[in-house]
Design a protein around this motif. Structure first.
Motif, PDB file in Angstrom:
ATOM      1  N   ASN A 109      17.261   5.566  -0.673  1.00 51.37           N
ATOM      2  CA  ASN A 109      16.239   6.153  -0.608  1.00 51.37           C
ATOM      3  C   ASN A 109      15.221   5.846   0.120  1.00 51.37           C
ATOM      4  O   ASN A 109      15.500   3.971   0.496  1.00 51.37           O
ATOM      5  CB  ASN A 109      15.177   6.062  -1.920  1.00 51.37           C
ATOM      6  CG  ASN A 109      13.464   7.350  -2.606  1.00 51.37           C
ATOM      7  OD1 ASN A 109      13.968   7.888  -1.594  1.00 51.37           O
ATOM      8  ND2 ASN A 109      13.089   6.388  -3.101  1.00 51.37           N
ATOM      9  N   HIS A 110      13.823   5.483   0.045  1.00 49.93           N
ATOM     10  CA  HIS A 110      12.633   4.784   0.759  1.00 49.93           C
ATOM     11  C   HIS A 110      13.590   4.432   2.053  1.00 49.93           C
ATOM     12  O   HIS A 110      13.821   2.969   2.579  1.00 49.93           O
ATOM     13  CB  HIS A 110      12.458   2.988  -0.213  1.00 49.93           C
ATOM     14  CG  HIS A 110      11.518   2.358   0.367  1.00 49.93           C
ATOM     15  ND1 HIS A 110      11.607   1.740   1.525  1.00 49.93           N
ATOM     16  CD2 HIS A 110      10.180   2.805  -0.294  1.00 49.93           C
ATOM     17  CE1 HIS A 110      10.260   0.839   1.465  1.00 49.93           C
ATOM     18  NE2 HIS A 110       9.800   1.573   0.729  1.00 49.93           N
ATOM     19  N   PHE A 111      13.621   5.104   2.660  1.00 54.53           N
ATOM     20  CA  PHE A 111      14.116   4.852   4.740  1.00 54.53           C
ATOM     21  C   PHE A 111      12.374   4.536   5.277  1.00 54.53           C
ATOM     22  O   PHE A 111      11.870   5.339   5.870  1.00 54.53           O
ATOM     23  CB  PHE A 111      14.621   6.742   4.791  1.00 54.53           C
ATOM     24  CG  PHE A 111      15.801   6.703   4.233  1.00 54.53           C
ATOM     25  CD1 PHE A 111      16.643   6.221   4.577  1.00 54.53           C
ATOM     26  CD2 PHE A 111      15.373   7.804   2.796  1.00 54.53           C
ATOM     27  CE1 PHE A 111      17.711   5.831   3.761  1.00 54.53           C
ATOM     28  CE2 PHE A 111      16.831   8.064   2.255  1.00 54.53           C
ATOM     29  CZ  PHE A 111      17.843   7.133   2.134  1.00 54.53           C
ATOM     30  N   THR A 166       0.440  -1.565  -0.166  1.00 57.31           N
ATOM     31  CA  THR A 166       0.023   0.263   0.664  1.00 57.31           C
ATOM     32  C   THR A 166       1.055   0.762   0.052  1.00 57.31           C
ATOM     33  O   THR A 166       0.044   2.685  -0.103  1.00 57.31           O
ATOM     34  CB  THR A 166      -1.086   0.025   1.175  1.00 57.31           C
ATOM     35  OG1 THR A 166      -0.167  -0.402   1.898  1.00 57.31           O
ATOM     36  CG2 THR A 166      -2.007  -1.084   1.344  1.00 57.31           C
ATOM     37  N   ASP A 167       1.883   0.867   0.225  1.00 60.55           N
ATOM     38  CA  ASP A 167       3.007   2.813   0.518  1.00 60.55           C
ATOM     39  C   ASP A 167       3.674   2.200  -1.118  1.00 60.55           C
ATOM     40  O   ASP A 167       3.903   3.553  -1.579  1.00 60.55           O
ATOM     41  CB  ASP A 167       4.416   2.409   0.881  1.00 60.55           C
ATOM     42  CG  ASP A 167       4.985   1.004   0.690  1.00 60.55           C
ATOM     43  OD1 ASP A 167       4.319   0.034   0.707  1.00 60.55           O
ATOM     44  OD2 ASP A 167       6.389   0.846   0.707  1.00 60.55           O
ATOM     45  N   HIS A 168       3.093   2.120  -2.352  1.00 60.42           N
ATOM     46  CA  HIS A 168       3.606   1.944  -3.931  1.00 60.42           C
ATOM     47  C   HIS A 168       2.319   2.309  -4.271  1.00 60.42           C
ATOM     48  O   HIS A 168       2.084   2.577  -5.491  1.00 60.42           O
ATOM     49  CB  HIS A 168       4.532   1.221  -3.506  1.00 60.42           C
ATOM     50  CG  HIS A 168       5.172   0.899  -3.544  1.00 60.42           C
ATOM     51  ND1 HIS A 168       6.756   1.454  -3.685  1.00 60.42           N
ATOM     52  CD2 HIS A 168       5.581   0.612  -1.620  1.00 60.42           C
ATOM     53  CE1 HIS A 168       7.725   1.683  -2.549  1.00 60.42           C
ATOM     54  NE2 HIS A 168       7.623   0.929  -1.639  1.00 60.42           N
ATOM     55  N   PHE A 169       0.789   1.023  -3.866  1.00 60.65           N
ATOM     56  CA  PHE A 169      -0.177   2.102  -5.307  1.00 60.65           C
ATOM     57  C   PHE A 169      -1.017   1.817  -3.638  1.00 60.65           C
ATOM     58  O   PHE A 169      -1.450   0.947  -2.922  1.00 60.65           O
ATOM     59  CB  PHE A 169      -0.117   0.345  -5.448  1.00 60.65           C
ATOM     60  CG  PHE A 169      -1.334   0.038  -6.321  1.00 60.65           C
ATOM     61  CD1 PHE A 169      -1.489   0.974  -7.696  1.00 60.65           C
ATOM     62  CD2 PHE A 169      -2.247  -0.614  -6.662  1.00 60.65           C
ATOM     63  CE1 PHE A 169      -2.638   1.747  -8.506  1.00 60.65           C
ATOM     64  CE2 PHE A 169      -3.318  -0.992  -7.540  1.00 60.65           C
ATOM     65  CZ  PHE A 169      -3.194  -0.211  -8.582  1.00 60.65           C
ATOM     66  N   HIS A 229      13.506   0.461  -5.784  1.00 59.31           N
ATOM     67  CA  HIS A 229      13.070  -0.036  -4.654  1.00 59.31           C
ATOM     68  C   HIS A 229      11.858  -0.591  -4.741  1.00 59.31           C
ATOM     69  O   HIS A 229      11.167  -0.873  -6.375  1.00 59.31           O
ATOM     70  CB  HIS A 229      12.111   1.651  -3.731  1.00 59.31           C
ATOM     71  CG  HIS A 229      13.694   2.563  -4.364  1.00 59.31           C
ATOM     72  ND1 HIS A 229      14.504   2.813  -3.731  1.00 59.31           N
ATOM     73  CD2 HIS A 229      13.185   3.868  -5.235  1.00 59.31           C
ATOM     74  CE1 HIS A 229      15.296   4.013  -4.150  1.00 59.31           C
ATOM     75  NE2 HIS A 229      14.570   4.163  -5.034  1.00 59.31           N
ATOM     76  N   ASP A 230      10.998  -1.665  -4.066  1.00 59.02           N
ATOM     77  CA  ASP A 230      11.280  -2.095  -2.853  1.00 59.02           C
ATOM     78  C   ASP A 230      12.250  -3.082  -3.370  1.00 59.02           C
ATOM     79  O   ASP A 230      11.563  -3.911  -3.285  1.00 59.02           O
ATOM     80  CB  ASP A 230      10.921  -2.088  -1.798  1.00 59.02           C
ATOM     81  CG  ASP A 230       9.226  -1.289  -1.709  1.00 59.02           C
ATOM     82  OD1 ASP A 230       9.897  -0.007  -2.008  1.00 59.02           O
ATOM     83  OD2 ASP A 230       8.958  -1.748  -0.149  1.00 59.02           O
ATOM     84  N   THR A 231      13.517  -3.779  -3.276  1.00 65.50           N
ATOM     85  CA  THR A 231      14.103  -4.605  -3.395  1.00 65.50           C
ATOM     86  C   THR A 231      15.609  -4.737  -2.069  1.00 65.50           C
ATOM     87  O   THR A 231      15.835  -3.549  -1.863  1.00 65.50           O
ATOM     88  CB  THR A 231      14.967  -4.535  -4.580  1.00 65.50           C
ATOM     89  OG1 THR A 231      16.083  -5.684  -4.605  1.00 65.50           O
ATOM     90  CG2 THR A 231      15.699  -3.527  -5.065  1.00 65.50           C
TER      91      THR A 231
HETATM   92 ZN   LIG Z   1       7.918   0.228   0.830  1.00 64.61          ZN
END
Ligand SMILES: [Zn+2]
Ligand SMILES: [Zn+2]
Ligand SMILES: [Zn+2]
Length: 279
Positions: free
Chosen positions: A246-248, A79-82, A178-180
């Motif tokens: 990024n993505h902290f 949900t933080d991406h879609f 991200h996210d990986t």
């Molecule tokens: Zn994420």
């Protein structure tokens, strides 16, 4: 190409929605670059990367004209991406004067299914006509206007194939990763076969200074150092490549100034909401 970071946090935001840990209290007190909304970025104002629940805030902040976006790349269905509900309002009586009549959405099957499941009866036919979903396979490149885009398999989750993306335009390139966790061998092989250094490499740094290790689904600075070295070794990066973390998450603990000091020692930068990078 110009990449603008609209949001740079992991799932819960930083400060986290419900959190009163030390890192979140410090971020609230400091403000500025320590306020991180959920991760989203845009290339040249027309190619959008992810659609998190903070998209509406990014519009309000004035950094995003969603009606002008022609292509949307979604990494995965977390949900933080879609945040699928937002797309229900793209047209009909909800939105007039769309600068781009159509939105092409590129994603995996889980993201597409998530959208239609969420939309249900609320999706008006005239809105549905403005949306065109394309489901992707890893390593199968496609064109979106002037961009050549390749979805790459992310080491992130077991329930669906999350992607990260290589975006190319007129000899310049952005790897938005991200996210990986650390990259799969096949990803390194693909990047090595291009025989070209990527211009900008944006790496997951969810864990801040902490290490996730070989099998982790995210990265911290120690993991990013390993990935960077590997990319340099195979020629997928060189001394001109810009590396941005990024993505902290607040679980990493370190705030922007502290993270920047650590990253600078490794030749990397730390993203913040609003950072623009032109390559
Ligand atoms: Zn994420
Ligand atoms: Zn917190
Ligand atoms: Zn995720």
């Amino acid at each position: 190409m110009k990449l603008t970071y609209l949001g740079t946090a992991a799932a819960e935001g930083w400060p986290g929605t419900f959190c009163n840990c030390t890192a979140c209290r410090s971020a609230r007190a400091l403000g500025g670059k320590d306020i991180r909304t959920r991760s989203q970025a845009i290339v040249d104002g027309e190619l959008l990367l992810d659609l998190p629940c903070d998209t509406y805030f990014h519009i309000l902040r004035g950094s995003l004209d969603l009606s002008a976006v022609r292509w949307l790349l979604v990494t995965h269905s977390h949900t933080d991406h879609f945040y699928p509900s937002e797309l229900i309002f793209r047209g009909g009586c909800y939105a007039y004067g769309l600068k781009s009549p159509k939105l092409e959405v590129f994603c995996n099957n889980a993201v597409r299914d998530c959208f239609y499941r969420t939309a249900g009866n609320e999706l008006l036919p005239e809105v549905a006509q403005t949306l065109c979903f394309h489901t992707l396979q890893p390593f199968e490149s496609f064109e979106a206007g002037p961009y050549i885009i390749t979805p790459l398999p992310a080491r992130h989750m077991k329930t669906e194939q999350a992607f990260f993306y290589l975006i190319e335009r007129e000899g310049r390139s952005i790897l938005y990763a991200h996210d990986t966790g650390r990259f799969f061998t096949e990803v390194y092989d693909f990047l090595e076969r291009r025989h070209t250094a990527v211009s900008l490499i944006s790496l997951d740094c969810t864990s801040g200074p902490l290490e996730n290790g070989e099998e982790g689904g995210h990265m911290g600075i120690p993991d990013a150092i390993c990935v960077k070295q590997h990319l340099l070794d195979i020629g997928a990066a060189n001394t001109h490549t810009r590396f941005v973390l990024n993505h902290f998450s607040h679980n990493g603990g370190l705030l922007y100034a502290e993270l920047s000091l650590l990253a600078a020692r490794e030749g990397m930068e730390v993203s913040w909401d609003g950072l623009e990078v032109t390559v």
